[in-house]
Design a protein around this motif. Structure first.
Motif, PDB file in Angstrom:
ATOM      1  N   LYS A  18       1.213   7.159   8.304  1.00  0.00           N
ATOM      2  CA  LYS A  18       0.190   6.158   8.564  1.00  0.00           C
ATOM      3  C   LYS A  18      -0.987   6.314   7.609  1.00  0.00           C
ATOM      4  O   LYS A  18      -1.719   5.356   7.344  1.00  0.00           O
ATOM      5  CB  LYS A  18      -0.287   6.246  10.010  1.00  0.00           C
ATOM      6  CG  LYS A  18      -0.839   7.598  10.432  1.00  0.00           C
ATOM      7  CD  LYS A  18      -1.271   7.583  11.897  1.00  0.00           C
ATOM      8  CE  LYS A  18      -1.683   8.947  12.407  1.00  0.00           C
ATOM      9  NZ  LYS A  18      -2.660   9.655  11.584  1.00  0.00           N
ATOM     10  N   GLU A  19      -1.164   7.544   7.073  1.00  0.00           N
ATOM     11  CA  GLU A  19      -2.247   7.769   6.123  1.00  0.00           C
ATOM     12  C   GLU A  19      -2.028   7.004   4.821  1.00  0.00           C
ATOM     13  O   GLU A  19      -2.983   6.772   4.063  1.00  0.00           O
ATOM     14  CB  GLU A  19      -2.380   9.269   5.809  1.00  0.00           C
ATOM     15  CG  GLU A  19      -2.846  10.120   6.981  1.00  0.00           C
ATOM     16  CD  GLU A  19      -1.692  10.519   7.901  1.00  0.00           C
ATOM     17  OE1 GLU A  19      -1.954  11.156   8.933  1.00  0.00           O
ATOM     18  OE2 GLU A  19      -0.528  10.188   7.567  1.00  0.00           O
ATOM     19  N   LEU A  20      -0.803   6.601   4.554  1.00  0.00           N
ATOM     20  CA  LEU A  20      -0.467   5.956   3.286  1.00  0.00           C
ATOM     21  C   LEU A  20      -0.152   4.472   3.455  1.00  0.00           C
ATOM     22  O   LEU A  20       0.623   3.887   2.710  1.00  0.00           O
ATOM     23  CB  LEU A  20       0.717   6.681   2.630  1.00  0.00           C
ATOM     24  CG  LEU A  20       0.481   8.168   2.337  1.00  0.00           C
ATOM     25  CD1 LEU A  20       1.719   8.794   1.697  1.00  0.00           C
ATOM     26  CD2 LEU A  20      -0.740   8.377   1.440  1.00  0.00           C
ATOM     27  N   THR A  21      -0.791   3.836   4.436  1.00  0.00           N
ATOM     28  CA  THR A  21      -0.646   2.400   4.673  1.00  0.00           C
ATOM     29  C   THR A  21      -2.015   1.800   4.970  1.00  0.00           C
ATOM     30  O   THR A  21      -3.024   2.509   5.044  1.00  0.00           O
ATOM     31  CB  THR A  21       0.302   2.125   5.849  1.00  0.00           C
ATOM     32  OG1 THR A  21      -0.214   2.777   7.026  1.00  0.00           O
ATOM     33  CG2 THR A  21       1.712   2.662   5.571  1.00  0.00           C
ATOM     34  N   ASN A  22      -2.042   0.471   5.144  1.00  0.00           N
ATOM     35  CA  ASN A  22      -3.274  -0.235   5.540  1.00  0.00           C
ATOM     36  C   ASN A  22      -4.422   0.048   4.581  1.00  0.00           C
ATOM     37  O   ASN A  22      -5.460   0.597   4.962  1.00  0.00           O
ATOM     38  CB  ASN A  22      -3.664   0.148   6.972  1.00  0.00           C
ATOM     39  CG  ASN A  22      -2.591  -0.211   7.977  1.00  0.00           C
ATOM     40  OD1 ASN A  22      -1.982  -1.278   7.894  1.00  0.00           O
ATOM     41  ND2 ASN A  22      -2.324   0.692   8.910  1.00  0.00           N
ATOM     42  N   TRP A  23      -4.233  -0.362   3.336  1.00  0.00           N
ATOM     43  CA  TRP A  23      -5.203  -0.055   2.295  1.00  0.00           C
ATOM     44  C   TRP A  23      -6.325  -1.093   2.242  1.00  0.00           C
ATOM     45  O   TRP A  23      -6.088  -2.281   2.491  1.00  0.00           O
ATOM     46  CB  TRP A  23      -4.499  -0.025   0.938  1.00  0.00           C
ATOM     47  CG  TRP A  23      -3.466   1.040   0.868  1.00  0.00           C
ATOM     48  CD1 TRP A  23      -2.116   0.886   0.979  1.00  0.00           C
ATOM     49  CD2 TRP A  23      -3.694   2.435   0.701  1.00  0.00           C
ATOM     50  NE1 TRP A  23      -1.486   2.093   0.879  1.00  0.00           N
ATOM     51  CE2 TRP A  23      -2.430   3.069   0.706  1.00  0.00           C
ATOM     52  CE3 TRP A  23      -4.837   3.219   0.524  1.00  0.00           C
ATOM     53  CZ2 TRP A  23      -2.274   4.438   0.547  1.00  0.00           C
ATOM     54  CZ3 TRP A  23      -4.695   4.583   0.379  1.00  0.00           C
ATOM     55  CH2 TRP A  23      -3.433   5.185   0.385  1.00  0.00           C
ATOM     56  N   PRO A  24      -7.536  -0.684   1.862  1.00  0.00           N
ATOM     57  CA  PRO A  24      -8.568  -1.680   1.539  1.00  0.00           C
ATOM     58  C   PRO A  24      -8.114  -2.477   0.324  1.00  0.00           C
ATOM     59  O   PRO A  24      -7.271  -2.028  -0.470  1.00  0.00           O
ATOM     60  CB  PRO A  24      -9.799  -0.822   1.228  1.00  0.00           C
ATOM     61  CG  PRO A  24      -9.263   0.528   0.868  1.00  0.00           C
ATOM     62  CD  PRO A  24      -8.008   0.706   1.669  1.00  0.00           C
ATOM     63  N   ALA A  25      -8.672  -3.652   0.136  1.00  0.00           N
ATOM     64  CA  ALA A  25      -8.194  -4.572  -0.899  1.00  0.00           C
ATOM     65  C   ALA A  25      -8.177  -3.928  -2.282  1.00  0.00           C
ATOM     66  O   ALA A  25      -7.225  -4.091  -3.049  1.00  0.00           O
ATOM     67  CB  ALA A  25      -9.057  -5.830  -0.914  1.00  0.00           C
ATOM     68  N   LYS A  26      -9.218  -3.173  -2.613  1.00  0.00           N
ATOM     69  CA  LYS A  26      -9.311  -2.611  -3.961  1.00  0.00           C
ATOM     70  C   LYS A  26      -8.221  -1.579  -4.238  1.00  0.00           C
ATOM     71  O   LYS A  26      -7.897  -1.306  -5.398  1.00  0.00           O
ATOM     72  CB  LYS A  26     -10.684  -1.971  -4.182  1.00  0.00           C
ATOM     73  CG  LYS A  26     -10.909  -0.665  -3.408  1.00  0.00           C
ATOM     74  CD  LYS A  26     -12.217  -0.018  -3.799  1.00  0.00           C
ATOM     75  CE  LYS A  26     -12.414   1.341  -3.101  1.00  0.00           C
ATOM     76  NZ  LYS A  26     -13.662   2.001  -3.524  1.00  0.00           N
ATOM     77  N   ALA A  27      -7.655  -0.997  -3.179  1.00  0.00           N
ATOM     78  CA  ALA A  27      -6.643   0.043  -3.340  1.00  0.00           C
ATOM     79  C   ALA A  27      -5.248  -0.428  -2.954  1.00  0.00           C
ATOM     80  O   ALA A  27      -4.335   0.396  -2.850  1.00  0.00           O
ATOM     81  CB  ALA A  27      -7.033   1.267  -2.513  1.00  0.00           C
ATOM     82  N   ASN A  28      -5.074  -1.722  -2.743  1.00  0.00           N
ATOM     83  CA  ASN A  28      -3.756  -2.246  -2.397  1.00  0.00           C
ATOM     84  C   ASN A  28      -2.786  -1.941  -3.539  1.00  0.00           C
ATOM     85  O   ASN A  28      -2.981  -2.393  -4.667  1.00  0.00           O
ATOM     86  CB  ASN A  28      -3.845  -3.759  -2.185  1.00  0.00           C
ATOM     87  CG  ASN A  28      -2.534  -4.365  -1.734  1.00  0.00           C
ATOM     88  OD1 ASN A  28      -1.483  -4.085  -2.300  1.00  0.00           O
ATOM     89  ND2 ASN A  28      -2.589  -5.216  -0.725  1.00  0.00           N
ATOM     90  N   PRO A  29      -1.722  -1.162  -3.268  1.00  0.00           N
ATOM     91  CA  PRO A  29      -0.820  -0.764  -4.365  1.00  0.00           C
ATOM     92  C   PRO A  29      -0.226  -1.943  -5.128  1.00  0.00           C
ATOM     93  O   PRO A  29      -0.034  -1.853  -6.348  1.00  0.00           O
ATOM     94  CB  PRO A  29       0.268   0.041  -3.648  1.00  0.00           C
ATOM     95  CG  PRO A  29      -0.375   0.534  -2.395  1.00  0.00           C
ATOM     96  CD  PRO A  29      -1.328  -0.543  -1.989  1.00  0.00           C
ATOM     97  N   LEU A  30       0.063  -3.031  -4.456  1.00  0.00           N
ATOM     98  CA  LEU A  30       0.622  -4.196  -5.151  1.00  0.00           C
ATOM     99  C   LEU A  30      -0.357  -4.758  -6.168  1.00  0.00           C
ATOM    100  O   LEU A  30       0.021  -5.100  -7.291  1.00  0.00           O
ATOM    101  CB  LEU A  30       1.022  -5.263  -4.138  1.00  0.00           C
ATOM    102  CG  LEU A  30       2.197  -4.916  -3.222  1.00  0.00           C
ATOM    103  CD1 LEU A  30       2.367  -5.991  -2.143  1.00  0.00           C
ATOM    104  CD2 LEU A  30       3.487  -4.773  -4.028  1.00  0.00           C
TER     105      LEU A  30
END
Length: 375
Positions: A18-30
């Motif tokens: 869960k620590e590696l999901t739900n990113w803020p927009a600036k850090a969205n991996p895509l």
């Protein structure tokens, strides 16, 4: 039911990320991946010691290789057909109009180039690319002629006699440069000799360079924990462990070296999530390429169940988000240490130039993206 849930959380890494999901927009991996891959496609081939805009390249450098492979991984993971098409076209030039940029097979840093044609062969089946990549993998462990053997330094002759590559020099960067091309050759051929070479070489470097605290000096005669140098080893071990067969006799030693390193890196992460130019010197400057590499190694460990997510996933999350603060309006990472030779001088490492958009930093951004997108 509670016992079953607890068992799944402990034994199945996918349930504990869960620590590696739900990113803020600036850090969205895509978003980060698309921006960084397109930036790579827009800039010319890099040159050692030269910042953008570059004069014409004289060869494909290893920072290009790292970013090229990262862009390919992103295109594959996101099914970006247009990016994949352009990457294939870019790679095909290495067989035609850019064949002169194939590096000479005379230095450890040059051999990693072979990973590009091998990776694209695995993607598109091009046999000419396979042949090109294997030429680098094989030359790196060739049988030397008497004249070539005599030309080696005495210590290198001993290492070669022990079954190591003739380009062995025991600088920590090598453990990405050597293992990456050998691992890709194994993937392309399924011939165990390639992955066995990589594992054997990695263990030799671990036994020679890793200190009791888990970190690595730049070289035996340079007792400094240079950030990106250690980053090459962190990424190299993580990548090798991903494909090293479970029955490979070197796997336990490499896993121990990797986990020992990860434990001490965790202690040296600063409050903002960054690692520094000299890992154990908090007064040295926060450096982005090593931070990207260590973040990548953490993510891979969490995703594969080698590291506990609650601890290392949290650390990776903090680092990944903080790294985005160092990306400028052009999509270029800043605060990247310039290419660095070894030198037994503390001040030398502190005074290295901080550059912008260098592929030493852009590449690890894509590595992290691809690791985060891994199921």
């Amino acid at each position: 039911m509670k016992k079953l849930t607890l068992f799944l959380l402990i034994s199945c890494p996918i349930f504990a990320q869960k620590e590696l999901t739900n990113w803020p927009a600036k850090a969205n991996p895509l978003n980060v991946g698309k921006r960084t891959a397109e930036r790579f496609m827009a800039v010319p081939h890099s040159r050692y010691g030269v910042t953008f805009p570059n004069p014409p390249a004289t060869q494909i450098t290893y920072p290009d290789v790292c970013t090229w492979l990262g862009a390919l991984g992103f295109a594959q993971k996101t099914n970006d057909a247009d990016l994949l098409k352009r990457l294939n076209e870019k790679t095909d030039l290495l067989l035609t109009t850019e064949a002169h940029l194939q590096p000479k097979k005379n230095h450890v840093d040059n051999f990693v180039f072979g990973a590009i044609p091998l990776a694209f062969h695995l993607q598109n089946g091009n046999q000419d690319l396979k042949k090109l990549g294997l030429a680098y993998a094989d030359e790196e462990f060739k049988t030397l002629s008497p004249e070539e053997y005599t030309s080696l330094k005495p210590e290198v002759r001993n290492w070669y006699a022990a079954g190591l590559s003739w380009v062995t020099r025991f600088w920590m960067d090598d453990m990405y440069m050597i293992t990456a091309v050998q691992a890709k050759a194994y993937e392309a051929t399924k011939n165990r000799k390639y992955i066995d070479r990589a594992g054997y070489e990695m263990v030799a470097y671990l036994d020679t360079l890793q200190n009791p605290d888990g970190l690595f000096y730049h070289a035996p005669d340079v007792p400094y924990y240079w950030g990106r140098g250690d980053g090459w080893l962190a990424a190299g071990m993580a990548d090798l462990l991903k494909i090293l067969p479970k029955d490979n006799p070197h796997r336990p030693r490499i896993m121990k070296g990797y986990q020992d390193m990860m434990r001490v890196l965790l202690k040296h992460q600063d409050a903002n999530g960054m690692w520094h130019q000299l890992i154990n010197d908090p007064n040295s400057w926060p450096e982005t390429s090593c931070t990207g590499m260590f973040t990548y190694a953490f993510i891979v460990g969490v995703k594969n169940g080698w590291l506990p997510s609650a601890t290392y996933g949290k650390a990776a999350r903090k680092a990944w988000i903080k790294l985005q603060d160092y990306v400028n309006e052009n999509g270029d990472l800043t605060e990247i240490c310039e290419g660095t030779n070894k030198k037994n001088d503390h001040q030398y490492y502190l005074e290295r130039k901080r550059i912008v958009g260098d592929l030493h930093g852009q590449g690890p951004l894509l590595w992290c993206v691809n690791a985060l997108l891994e199921k």
